[in-house]
Enzyme design. Structure first.
Site, mmCIF file in Angstrom:
data_model
loop_
_atom_site.group_PDB
_atom_site.id
_atom_site.type_symbol
_atom_site.label_atom_id
_atom_site.label_comp_id
_atom_site.label_asym_id
_atom_site.label_seq_id
_atom_site.Cartn_x
_atom_site.Cartn_y
_atom_site.Cartn_z
ATOM 1 N N ALA A 67 0.866 -1.178 0.000
ATOM 2 C CA ALA A 67 0.000 0.000 0.000
ATOM 3 C C ALA A 67 0.903 1.228 0.000
ATOM 4 O O ALA A 67 2.071 1.155 0.396
ATOM 5 C CB ALA A 67 -0.881 -0.022 1.241
ATOM 6 N N GLY A 110 0.534 -5.056 0.927
ATOM 7 C CA GLY A 110 -0.687 -5.133 0.116
ATOM 8 C C GLY A 110 -0.440 -5.779 -1.237
ATOM 9 O O GLY A 110 -1.346 -6.390 -1.819
ATOM 10 N N GLU A 113 -0.625 -9.334 -0.621
ATOM 11 C CA GLU A 113 -2.029 -9.653 -0.329
ATOM 12 C C GLU A 113 -2.877 -9.675 -1.610
ATOM 13 O O GLU A 113 -3.763 -10.504 -1.764
ATOM 14 C CB GLU A 113 -2.582 -8.651 0.691
ATOM 15 C CG GLU A 113 -1.963 -8.874 2.071
ATOM 16 C CD GLU A 113 -2.242 -7.761 3.064
ATOM 17 O OE1 GLU A 113 -2.068 -6.580 2.706
ATOM 18 O OE2 GLU A 113 -2.625 -8.067 4.210
ATOM 19 N N GLU A 133 4.905 -5.102 6.933
ATOM 20 C CA GLU A 133 4.190 -4.027 7.650
ATOM 21 C C GLU A 133 4.699 -3.837 9.077
ATOM 22 O O GLU A 133 4.697 -2.739 9.616
ATOM 23 C CB GLU A 133 2.680 -4.332 7.692
ATOM 24 C CG GLU A 133 1.970 -4.255 6.351
ATOM 25 C CD GLU A 133 1.922 -5.586 5.604
ATOM 26 O OE1 GLU A 133 2.765 -6.474 5.870
ATOM 27 O OE2 GLU A 133 1.037 -5.718 4.739
HETATM 28 C C1 HXC Z 1 5.015 4.377 -1.202
HETATM 29 C C2 HXC Z 1 6.899 3.438 -2.052
HETATM 30 C C3 HXC Z 1 6.565 2.190 -1.493
HETATM 31 C C4 HXC Z 1 5.341 2.093 -0.774
HETATM 32 C C5 HXC Z 1 8.440 1.983 -2.517
HETATM 33 N N1 HXC Z 1 8.066 3.242 -2.674
HETATM 34 N N2 HXC Z 1 7.525 1.303 -1.800
HETATM 35 N N3 HXC Z 1 6.120 4.514 -1.901
HETATM 36 N N4 HXC Z 1 4.604 3.230 -0.657
HETATM 37 N N5 HXC Z 1 4.903 0.958 -0.253
HETATM 38 C C6 HXC Z 1 8.782 4.296 -3.387
HETATM 39 C C7 HXC Z 1 9.992 4.805 -2.626
HETATM 40 O O1 HXC Z 1 9.609 5.767 -1.669
HETATM 41 C C8 HXC Z 1 10.819 5.385 -3.736
HETATM 42 O O2 HXC Z 1 10.306 6.619 -4.139
HETATM 43 C C9 HXC Z 1 10.563 4.438 -4.896
HETATM 44 O O3 HXC Z 1 9.331 3.784 -4.594
HETATM 45 C C10 HXC Z 1 11.640 3.380 -5.044
HETATM 46 O O4 HXC Z 1 11.804 2.744 -3.779
HETATM 47 P P1 HXC Z 1 13.237 2.540 -3.080
HETATM 48 O O5 HXC Z 1 12.995 2.294 -1.643
HETATM 49 O O6 HXC Z 1 14.157 3.660 -3.417
HETATM 50 O O7 HXC Z 1 13.738 1.211 -3.803
HETATM 51 P P2 HXC Z 1 14.690 0.075 -3.238
HETATM 52 O O8 HXC Z 1 15.849 0.673 -2.509
HETATM 53 O O9 HXC Z 1 14.938 -0.834 -4.410
HETATM 54 O O10 HXC Z 1 13.824 -0.697 -2.141
HETATM 55 C C11 HXC Z 1 12.707 -1.423 -2.549
HETATM 56 C C12 HXC Z 1 11.854 -1.821 -1.329
HETATM 57 C C13 HXC Z 1 11.532 -0.578 -0.476
HETATM 58 C C14 HXC Z 1 12.616 -2.848 -0.459
HETATM 59 C C15 HXC Z 1 10.588 -2.493 -1.864
HETATM 60 O O11 HXC Z 1 11.023 0.443 -1.359
HETATM 61 C C16 HXC Z 1 10.508 -0.808 0.592
HETATM 62 O O12 HXC Z 1 10.823 -1.337 1.650
HETATM 63 N N6 HXC Z 1 9.254 -0.378 0.348
HETATM 64 C C17 HXC Z 1 8.190 -0.480 1.341
HETATM 65 C C18 HXC Z 1 7.695 -1.881 1.458
HETATM 66 C C19 HXC Z 1 6.579 -1.989 2.518
HETATM 67 O O13 HXC Z 1 6.843 -1.692 3.696
HETATM 68 N N7 HXC Z 1 5.399 -2.400 2.076
HETATM 69 C C20 HXC Z 1 4.273 -2.511 2.995
HETATM 70 C C21 HXC Z 1 3.486 -1.239 2.978
HETATM 71 S S1 HXC Z 1 2.154 -1.261 4.121
HETATM 72 P P3 HXC Z 1 11.117 8.017 -3.846
HETATM 73 O O14 HXC Z 1 10.275 9.035 -4.563
HETATM 74 O O15 HXC Z 1 11.105 8.174 -2.359
HETATM 75 O O16 HXC Z 1 12.479 7.800 -4.422
HETATM 76 C C22 HXC Z 1 0.964 -2.208 3.373
HETATM 77 C C23 HXC Z 1 -0.309 -2.380 4.160
HETATM 78 C C24 HXC Z 1 -1.365 -3.023 3.336
HETATM 79 O O17 HXC Z 1 1.104 -2.692 2.322
HETATM 80 C C25 HXC Z 1 -2.699 -2.724 3.879
HETATM 81 C C26 HXC Z 1 -3.800 -3.112 2.932
HETATM 82 C C27 HXC Z 1 -3.880 -2.386 1.652
#
Ligand code: HXC
Length: 259
Positions: A67, A110, A113, A133
């Site tokens: 998400a 997400g 999911e 998460e």
């Molecule tokens: C918003 C995101 C994002 C996310 C990545 N980006 N994941 N933006 N929400 N979930 C954005 C980053 O901010 C960045 O933009 C760009 O995408 C590239 O990401 P990087 O981090 O620079 O890439 P990398 O170093 O290759 O790392 C990849 C990654 C990391 C390991 C996937 O991005 C990461 O940990 N993302 C979050 C994963 C996460 O926690 N997902 C769960 C979310 S909560 P900018 O503009 O900053 O450069 C969830 C709850 C679900 O899903 C609930 C139901 C819907």
């Protein structure tokens, strides 16, 4: 209205449609609009007689990294409650046609999911699945604790949900989370192949078989067996049952019409 964050290919193969998540700069982070677009596209494709199987994919780097954290970061509990984003997920869950996730790169939070909401999963060797998460102070909210546990069992689900560890495509395959793993350059092709195989069968039987398998996840064995039997009987009201069995007797390939 043209969707902004997804690309819809109505016929990438006969009777096969594809929804491609398309926010590449954000690793396909699932913001509310993207999910609404997926829901609307699925509603249209589910009602389209020219479509029998739907593939959901991202790009090589990411299926979806979860998400949209930036969109959620400032929200209060009441904002979340009032937005009711999960009604969108509930609508997606109602899709009657088979959904195949074609996954390469990150399928996290997400994203994982959404993959698990699909009926079958084809992954590239580079795919990574995770529920991270916990690392941002929350927990899965769109089925992660439930579908993952049912798919891979308590030990691995607990580890993934409590530590946020990503698993590789190979590990996901061994754990029973996904159907197959192929080299990255073939993952979409492989998903299309699987979709085409299903699309050549009776769409009615396929829909009822999908409905019946899903019933196994939220009913007792007795209820599930009863449900299955009703769907089995019901298919004898279809032209496709007549055609399928007649073709077998006549030693020819059946032509299913979905009637
Ligand atoms: C918003 C995101 C994002 C996310 C990545 N980006 N994941 N933006 N929400 N979930 C954005 C980053 O901010 C960045 O933009 C760009 O995408 C590239 O990401 P990087 O981090 O620079 O890439 P990398 O170093 O290759 O790392 C990849 C990654 C990391 C390991 C996937 O991005 C990461 O940990 N993302 C979050 C994963 C996460 O926690 N997902 C769960 C979310 S909560 P900018 O503009 O900053 O450069 C969830 C709850 C679900 O899903 C609930 C139901 C819907």
């Amino acid at each position: 209205m043209q969707p902004e964050y997804i690309i819809i290919h109505r016929q990438i193969a006969p009777y096969v449609a594809q929804i491609q998540l398309n926010r590449p700069k954000e690793l396909n982070a699932l913001n509310l609009q993207l999910m609404t677009e997926v829901k609307e596209a699925l509603k249209v494709l589910d009602a389209d007689d020219g479509v029998r199987v739907i593939i959901i994919s991202g790009n090589e780097k990411a299926f979806a990294a979860g998400a949209d954290i930036k969109q959620m970061a400032g929200k209060t509990a009441m904002d979340m409650f009032n937005t009711d984003q999960f009604s969108t997920w509930d609508a997606i869950k109602k899709t009657k046609k088979p959904l195949i996730a074609a996954v390469s790169g990150f399928a996290l939070g997400g994203g994982c999911e959404l993959v698990m909401l699909c009926d079958m999963i084809v992954a590239s060797e580079t795919a990574r699945f995770g529920q991270p998460e916990i690392k941002i102070g929350v927990m899965p909210g769109a089925g992660g604790t439930q579908r993952l546990t049912r798919a891979v069992g308590k030990a691995l689900a607990m580890e993934m949900v409590l530590t946020g560890r990503f698993i590789t495509a190979e590990e996901a395959l061994r754990a029973g989370l996904i159907n197959r793993v192929v080299p990255v350059e073939l993952y979409l092709q492989e998903a299309v192949k699987l979709a085409e195989e299903i699309a050549a069968l009776s769409p009615l039987a396929v829909k009822m078989a999908k409905e019946s398998v899903l019933k196994a996840f939220d009913s007792s064995l007795e209820e599930g067996l009863h449900f299955e039997r009703k769907n089995f009987y019901l298919l004898f009201a279809s032209d496709d049952q007549k055609e399928g069995m007649q073709a077998f007797v006549e030693k020819r390939t059946p032509i299913f019409t979905g009637k």
